[in-house]
Design an enzyme around this catalytic site. Structure first.
Site, PDB file in Angstrom:
ATOM      1  N   ARG A 269       0.810  -1.396   0.373  1.00 56.69           N
ATOM      2  CA  ARG A 269      -0.252  -0.575  -0.114  1.00 56.69           C
ATOM      3  C   ARG A 269       0.323   1.182  -0.055  1.00 56.69           C
ATOM      4  NH1 ARG A 269      -4.261   2.992  -1.197  1.00 56.69           N
ATOM      5  NH2 ARG A 269      -4.889   4.283   0.596  1.00 56.69           N
ATOM      6  N   GLU A 364     -11.343 -21.358  28.046  1.00 55.97           N
ATOM      7  CA  GLU A 364     -10.293 -22.044  29.546  1.00 55.97           C
ATOM      8  C   GLU A 364     -10.013 -21.317  30.435  1.00 55.97           C
ATOM      9  OE1 GLU A 364      -7.660 -24.642  27.773  1.00 55.97           O
ATOM     10  OE2 GLU A 364      -9.213 -25.231  25.637  1.00 55.97           O
TER      11      GLU A 364
END
Length: 383
Positions: A269, A364
């Site tokens: 870019r 978790e």
């Protein structure tokens, strides 16, 4: 003394996982996310390659590798698709480990071998609507009747529920004993009374199905008890120590994937006539992202190194999970920013990585719980 240098086997596992991820998993990852499609064919191939039974011994049809090899593989898989990474993590860190460590030979023959071969998917069932972070407060019950156990209750947030062949279920045998009454059971999918709920419409990890589970007079033989009555809470917590390392590796993989995309895009870019990577503000962002990945890698690999050697790593696994999940979210967000408007659309993938990263701070063990685990361990060691 901790020191780390990957051996030839570990490097080869990493290479195999990276190649498989780029050649097999990357294709269709955007579509699977859009359609919330479970990658059955990919999972079958992962099973054939040994990725679903990495640490199971060869005696039980596993590959017999160490924890660090496993972590490197989870990282590379999650770098491309974190949905595949979480299925792999639950299977290896929780389901397989619990069965190999605590189950009888009969149960291992019945479930562990097909799990290790990748012919079956397993699910870990601890959370309930009123028992998430507080796993001591399970309401699902297990009552012994003759030579059978009868299970009743509700589980939720069950990974791979719609595709599982066996469920590792934790239930309370005697509420007066609180967590000391919890037991662990292996329950086949086809068991009467086991009802799989609707798939959750999730923000991220959409290629991995997550469902609730109903238990209505589920009858299983006493041989399906894993470990001893009252040992269930201990089994669950020991499993989560390893599970946290697996999720830390998943988060690390997401971070690396998002960083890879940002770095590549920054060279392509152009603004003001030059690639945006030549602008100092973008260079600062890239430098910060790289530094955080290096720091997280050290924590994750150290925890895996300790786990491999049988060294207690309760605090280290929490540190790895907490920090890796934090930086995964930070780096994915920065990657979207570097991509600008393109980062906000599906085609460039980083918006998916940002959505996928968020849950690593939740499941978790939430980040809040990891802070408690770390602090309590520090305080205990000076008492």
């Amino acid at each position: 003394m901790y020191s780390l240098e990957f051996d030839d086997t570990q490097n080869e596992i990493r290479r195999l996982a990276a190649n498989f991820a780029s050649e097999e998993i990357a294709q269709g990852v955007v579509e699977r996310d859009i359609n919330a499609q479970f990658p059955k064919e990919i999972m079958s191939k992962m099973g054939e390659m040994g990725f679903l039974g990495m640490m199971v011994s060869e005696d039980w049809d596993g590959v017999g590798l160490d924890y660090l090899s496993y972590v490197l593989a989870v990282e590379e898989i999650s770098r491309v698709d974190a949905s595949c990474g979480v299925v792999m993590s639950v299977q290896n860190s929780l389901v397989n480990w619990i069965l190999e460590t605590y189950a009888t030979g009969e149960i291992k023959e019945m479930f562990l071998k097909p799990l290790a071969r990748g012919e079956m998917i397993g699910s870990y069932c601890l959370s309930e609507p009123e028992a998430g972070s507080d796993a001591r407060s399970l309401l699902a019950s297990a009552k012994k009747v003759g030579d059978k156990w009868i299970l009743n209750g509700t589980k939720n947030w069950i990974t791979s529920a719609q595709n599982a062949g066996v469920f590792i279920i934790f239930a309370q045998t005697d509420s007066s004993l609180k967590h000391r009454g919890i037991a662990c059971f292996a329950v086949p999918t086809e068991t009467s009374g086991l009802e799989i709920g609707l798939k959750e419409d999730k923000m991220g990890l959409r290629g991995s199905d997550t469902c609730g589970l109903g238990l209505v007079d589920v009858e299983i033989p006493e041989e399906n008890l894993i470990g001893e009555v009252g040992q269930g809470f201990y089994i669950a917590m020991k499993g989560l120590t390893g599970g946290r390392i697996g999720i830390a590796a998943q988060a690390l993989g997401i971070a690396r994937g998002a960083f890879d995309k940002a770095l590549q895009y920054s060279t392509e870019r152009k603004t003001m006539g030059i690639p945006i990577c030549d602008h100092q503000i973008i260079q600062a962002k890239l430098a910060q992202m790289s530094m955080k990945i290096s720091a997280a890698s050290s924590l994750v690999y150290k925890a895996a190194w300790m786990k491999t050697r049988g060294i207690d790593c309760n605090r280290e696994s929490s540190e790895a999970k907490l920090y890796a999940s934090t930086i995964a979210n930070e780096i994915a967000k920065e990657s979207v920013q570097i991509h600008g408007g393109y980062g906000y659309v599906r085609e460039y993938e980083v918006e998916r990585m940002l959505r996928d990263a968020k849950v690593t701070e939740i499941y978790e063990g939430t980040s809040e719980i990891q802070h408690l685990v770390i602090a309590r361990d520090l305080i205990k060691n000076i008492s």
